[in-house]
Design a protein around this motif. Structure first.
Motif, PDB file in Angstrom:
ATOM      1  N   ALA A 214      32.040  31.808  34.248  1.00 21.31           N
ATOM      2  CA  ALA A 214      32.088  30.665  35.171  1.00 21.31           C
ATOM      3  C   ALA A 214      33.474  30.531  35.790  1.00 21.31           C
ATOM      4  N   HIS A 215      34.497  30.734  34.970  1.00 20.89           N
ATOM      5  CA  HIS A 215      35.874  30.640  35.484  1.00 20.89           C
ATOM      6  C   HIS A 215      36.126  31.709  36.543  1.00 20.89           C
ATOM      7  N   GLU A 216      35.656  32.931  36.267  1.00 23.61           N
ATOM      8  CA  GLU A 216      35.883  34.036  37.196  1.00 23.61           C
ATOM      9  C   GLU A 216      35.089  33.857  38.487  1.00 23.61           C
ATOM     10  N   ILE A 217      33.951  33.153  38.424  1.00 25.46           N
ATOM     11  CA  ILE A 217      33.130  32.949  39.619  1.00 25.46           C
ATOM     12  C   ILE A 217      33.638  31.764  40.440  1.00 25.46           C
TER      13      ILE A 217
ATOM     14  N   LEU B 215      35.048  31.526  44.414  1.00 20.95           N
ATOM     15  CA  LEU B 215      34.028  30.820  45.183  1.00 20.95           C
ATOM     16  C   LEU B 215      34.649  29.648  45.958  1.00 20.95           C
ATOM     17  N   GLY B 216      35.581  28.965  45.300  1.00 23.49           N
ATOM     18  CA  GLY B 216      36.282  27.880  45.990  1.00 23.49           C
ATOM     19  C   GLY B 216      37.081  28.400  47.178  1.00 23.49           C
ATOM     20  N   GLY B 217      37.678  29.602  47.007  1.00 25.77           N
ATOM     21  CA  GLY B 217      38.418  30.202  48.111  1.00 25.77           C
ATOM     22  C   GLY B 217      37.518  30.587  49.271  1.00 25.77           C
TER      23      GLY B 217
ATOM     24  N   GLN C  64      35.328  26.808  55.717  1.00 21.57           N
ATOM     25  CA  GLN C  64      35.600  25.525  56.376  1.00 21.57           C
ATOM     26  C   GLN C  64      36.708  25.666  57.420  1.00 21.57           C
ATOM     27  N   LEU C  65      37.772  26.413  57.076  1.00 22.15           N
ATOM     28  CA  LEU C  65      38.862  26.621  58.034  1.00 22.15           C
ATOM     29  C   LEU C  65      38.376  27.410  59.242  1.00 22.15           C
ATOM     30  N   LEU C  66      37.543  28.424  58.978  1.00 22.89           N
ATOM     31  CA  LEU C  66      37.012  29.239  60.069  1.00 22.89           C
ATOM     32  C   LEU C  66      36.141  28.399  61.002  1.00 22.89           C
ATOM     33  N   ALA C  67      35.369  27.488  60.425  1.00 25.14           N
ATOM     34  CA  ALA C  67      34.494  26.634  61.245  1.00 25.14           C
ATOM     35  C   ALA C  67      35.306  25.777  62.206  1.00 25.14           C
ATOM     36  N   ARG C  68      36.503  25.344  61.787  1.00 23.61           N
ATOM     37  CA  ARG C  68      37.341  24.519  62.657  1.00 23.61           C
ATOM     38  C   ARG C  68      37.903  25.312  63.845  1.00 23.61           C
ATOM     39  N   GLU C  69      38.123  26.613  63.635  1.00 26.75           N
ATOM     40  CA  GLU C  69      38.728  27.438  64.678  1.00 26.75           C
ATOM     41  C   GLU C  69      37.706  27.979  65.667  1.00 26.75           C
TER      42      GLU C  69
ATOM     43  N   ARG D  59      26.995  26.397  52.335  1.00 27.86           N
ATOM     44  CA  ARG D  59      25.813  25.952  51.592  1.00 27.86           C
ATOM     45  C   ARG D  59      25.526  26.865  50.398  1.00 27.86           C
ATOM     46  N   GLU D  60      25.628  28.173  50.602  1.00 26.94           N
ATOM     47  CA  GLU D  60      25.357  29.109  49.511  1.00 26.94           C
ATOM     48  C   GLU D  60      26.456  29.062  48.446  1.00 26.94           C
ATOM     49  N   ALA D  61      27.704  28.818  48.865  1.00 26.45           N
ATOM     50  CA  ALA D  61      28.799  28.665  47.900  1.00 26.45           C
ATOM     51  C   ALA D  61      28.552  27.441  47.021  1.00 26.45           C
ATOM     52  N   ASP D  62      28.095  26.346  47.643  1.00 29.24           N
ATOM     53  CA  ASP D  62      27.775  25.139  46.876  1.00 29.24           C
ATOM     54  C   ASP D  62      26.613  25.386  45.906  1.00 29.24           C
ATOM     55  N   ARG D  63      25.625  26.163  46.347  1.00 29.64           N
ATOM     56  CA  ARG D  63      24.478  26.459  45.473  1.00 29.64           C
ATOM     57  C   ARG D  63      24.916  27.267  44.252  1.00 29.64           C
ATOM     58  N   LEU D  64      25.782  28.246  44.474  1.00 29.62           N
ATOM     59  CA  LEU D  64      26.280  29.047  43.351  1.00 29.62           C
ATOM     60  C   LEU D  64      27.129  28.202  42.404  1.00 29.62           C
ATOM     61  N   ARG D  65      27.938  27.296  42.974  1.00 32.11           N
ATOM     62  CA  ARG D  65      28.752  26.415  42.119  1.00 32.11           C
ATOM     63  C   ARG D  65      27.863  25.539  41.250  1.00 32.11           C
ATOM     64  N   ASP D  66      26.803  24.987  41.845  1.00 31.51           N
ATOM     65  CA  ASP D  66      25.871  24.152  41.075  1.00 31.51           C
ATOM     66  C   ASP D  66      25.187  24.960  39.966  1.00 31.51           C
TER      67      ASP D  66
END
Length: 351
Positions: A136-139, A143-145, A151-156, A171-178
């Motif tokens: 979990a720590h390694e994922i 995943l946060g990065g 998010q930064l790319l979406a702003r540009e 959305r998929e990053a959030d699903r994996l985190r959950d």
């Protein structure tokens, strides 16, 4: 008085009989082993202790007749409820002329095997949780990065279809985190307080009745004499709910679906390497098809499920919660009778 206290606190089952082979005494370990109370059997003949008592009675008679200890290894005793237990039996005649003429010592072989199996199970589960924590720590770190970069790319990016791709990444990053959070189970330490186990069971039964929508026969058999236990109410509700919901899903296509919840106390019970004077046992029994043999060794391993749409997390989370309470969850299953047993110490103290 000291001898009586010693007999009551040893883990070997002791049956005291008089010269006529009438029962005068059972220590708590013998009561638990034979599922018979000392008060109920006192004064009755030894053949009333078990079903099919021929070998048992013959051994007692031989010791009385020959006036020396008799040993029987691997003797199978059939209890009145139909179950069997294997014991090493030592029958010793007493010579002091007191009210007790014979002592029968019962050492449960299957209990020792069970303790060894449970110690291996607890060790394997702890190893699995350590691997999951490390994974979990390694994922979660990368995943946060990934999510932050999206998010930064979406702003540009200029407004348009390209934003759809960054939304998918987030959305998929959030699903994996959950998913990782669910693998880890409850992320807070249990908050222990005095609880009535039946209040928890009743709460879960009400939830299951609503989910079953009349499809399920739900029977309850509680021991009202059980004292309160130390536990975390929300976490114990989650553990029991996961087990009962798992049973409900298994029974979903069965017309005679039946679920039974039973509570009992059990004396002199060993969990891991610690023996408890008294534990609360909750059995959740269903009449479904049973756990496939190939699945039994990995039943509590995360992400392992016997159903196509199953997550494989419910039983793993329940086991983790019960372990945090110093308890044990195990399963015995055959077609038409699957029993999940929760053992919670009633003599435990928690900081």
């Amino acid at each position: 008085m000291l001898q009586q206290e010693l007999l009551e606190n040893i883990s070997t089952g002791i049956v005291g009989l008089d010269a006529d082979l009438c029962v005068r005494f059972l220590n708590p370990a013998a009561e638990a082993m034979l599922e018979m109370s000392s008060a109920r059997i006192a004064g009755q003949n030894a053949d009333m202790l078990i079903a099919m008592p021929q070998t048992w009675v013959e051994t007692l008679q031989q010791a009385r007749r020959e006036k020396h200890a008799i040993v029987r290894r691997g003797l199978t005793l059939r209890l009145h409820n139909g179950s069997e237990t294997q014991v090493d039996l030592v029958v010793t005649p007493l010579q002091d002329g007191g009210p007790l003429a014979i002592l029968a010592e019962l050492q449960a072989i299957d209990r020792l095997l069970r303790i060894s199996r449970e110690e291996s199970l607890l060790s394997a589960q702890e190893a699995t949780r350590s691997v999951i924590r490390g994974l979990a720590h390694e994922i979660k770190n990368p995943l946060g990065g990934v999510r932050g970069a999206a998010q930064l790319l979406a702003r540009e990016l200029p407004a348009g279809e390209l934003h759809e791709y960054t939304e998918i990444i987030i959305r998929e990053a959030d699903r994996l985190r959950d998913l990782v959070d669910r693998l880890l189970g409850p992320n807070t330490r249990p908050t222990f307080e005095l609880l009535n186990i039946h209040e928890i069971l009743e709460h879960v039964c009400q939830l299951i009745r609503v989910e079953a929508a009349g499809h399920l026969q739900l029977d309850k058999d509680y021991d009202p004499s059980l004292p309160d236990i130390q536990g975390d109410r929300p976490q114990l509700i989650q553990a029991v709910l996961n087990i009962m919901r798992n049973a409900l899903e298994v029974l979903s296509e069965q017309t005679d679906a039946r679920l039974q919840v039973v509570s009992r106390s059990q004396r002199q019970f060993t969990i891991g390497s610690k023996r408890h004077r008294l534990v609360c046992r909750v059995d959740i029994i269903d009449n479904g098809p049973g756990v496939p043999d190939a699945l039994k060794p990995s039943l509590f391993v995360p992400m392992v499920s016997g159903r196509a749409n199953g997550s494989g997390l419910g039983l793993s989370i329940s086991q983790s919660i019960i372990n945090r309470h110093g308890g044990l969850l195990n399963c015995n299953s055959e077609p038409g009778n699957t029993r999940f047993s929760i053992y919670l110490p009633m003599d435990a103290t928690h900081a």
